[in-house]
Design a protein around this motif. Structure first.
Motif, PDB file in Angstrom:
ATOM      1  N   ASP A 162     -16.097 -45.178  -4.264  1.00 42.92           N
ATOM      2  CA  ASP A 162     -16.998 -45.708  -5.296  1.00 42.92           C
ATOM      3  C   ASP A 162     -17.813 -46.932  -4.893  1.00 42.92           C
ATOM      4  N   HIS A 208     -12.045 -45.753  -6.987  1.00 36.61           N
ATOM      5  CA  HIS A 208     -11.617 -44.795  -5.963  1.00 36.61           C
ATOM      6  C   HIS A 208     -12.183 -45.245  -4.609  1.00 36.61           C
ATOM      7  N   HIS A 212     -12.293 -46.119 -12.954  1.00 34.19           N
ATOM      8  CA  HIS A 212     -13.436 -47.043 -12.893  1.00 34.19           C
ATOM      9  C   HIS A 212     -13.290 -48.150 -13.950  1.00 34.19           C
TER      10      HIS A 212
HETATM   11 ZN   LIG Z   1     -14.584 -42.866  -8.714  1.00 28.52          ZN
END
Ligand SMILES: [Zn+2]
Length: 274
Positions: free
Chosen positions: A14, A11, A127
């Motif tokens: 992150d 994302h 992720h």
């Molecule tokens: Zn994330």
């Protein structure tokens, strides 16, 4: 020796949340740092979700643009100007050939010595799948790509974030024990300023979220064991070859600090409001 680093986060937030301090330090060192996110993160636009839930509508284009701007502004706080926002939808994040090819293009262009990405067992779909796509892209980038202008390239090392994506049975059963811990104390305010750009995720100067997470994640057990206030933790994918057994300078220095000196240094709460 300067190196090239590609930091990939599923994302938009992150890569900065898990390795922002490390990026800032490599920028100070004169290294090339590029950060990449495959998705625009719309499905995790915190404020957008509430708006959508309450009113049944939201201007999705505006929300995506907001997340993009937040990432560029956050990266700038760390001195990182090379930001690749690929903009793919994150409703259901699967390894997709087009995304993998885009990541392979960036590897071919940026020619990273080191790639940073999520722990492969991270149960957040965006992720774990970012890591899967990264490995597929690395394999593609290492070979002949007849339709692309990039010469083959293989990064020398991959570091996974050692921070859990979620606390659940699967991740607890496959613990991400760090091999490499980076002291980010001297750049923690840069990282704090960067994280506060993610207003869509409820960060911001008037929100305690950044401070809470920085203390909990960067000031984690790993930092405590290393006797530093703030640290980011990683797991090296490949063993490295040395001529002699490696030991960091810090490892030698820490032994010289008295217990009170060590604890005084360790317990600095740099993110406390004045
Ligand atoms: Zn994330």
């Amino acid at each position: 020796m300067t190196i090239s680093i590609l930091n990939i986060g599923g994302h938009p937030k992150d890569a900065i949340m898990y390795a922002g301090g490390t990026m800032a330090k490599h920028i100070i060192n004169g290294d090339r740092v590029c950060t990449l996110t495959p998705t625009h993160g719309l499905s995790h636009h915190g404020r957008g979700i509430d708006e959508y839930k309450n009113t049944g509508k939201a201007d999705l284009g505006v929300l995506i643009e907001e997340r993009k701007q937040e990432l560029f502004e956050a990266a700038a706080e760390l001195g990182v100007t090379d930001v690749r926002f690929l903009g793919y939808d994150d409703e259901i994040v699967l390894p997709k050939e087009e995304i993998i090819k885009d990541i392979a293009d960036v590897i071919g262009e940026v020619r990273p010595d080191i790639i940073i990405t999520h722990w492969p067992e991270d149960t957040v779909a965006a992720h774990g799948n970012a890591t899967k796509m990264t490995f597929l892209a690395m394999e593609a980038a290492s070979g002949i790509r007849s339709d692309r202008p990039y010469a083959p390239h293989s990064p020398k090392q991959v570091f996974f974030h050692a921070t859990q994506g979620r606390t659940n049975l699967v991740e607890n059963a496959r613990p991400s024990n760090p091999t490499t811990v980076i002291d980010i104390t001297d750049v923690i305010h840069k990282k704090a300023n960067a994280m506060n750009k993610f207003v869509s995720q409820f960060y911001g100067g008037d929100s305690p979220l950044q401070r809470k997470l920085s203390e909990a994640v960067d000031g984690s057990q790993q930092a405590i064991h290393m006797k530093v206030p703030y640290a980011e933790s990683f797991i090296a994918f490949n063993p490295e070859l040395y001529q002699l057994l490696p030991l960091s300078e810090y490892g030698l220095e820490i032994a010289k600090k008295s217990e009170p000196e060590g604890y005084e240094y360790l317990t600095q709460m740099l993110l406390d409001p004045d």
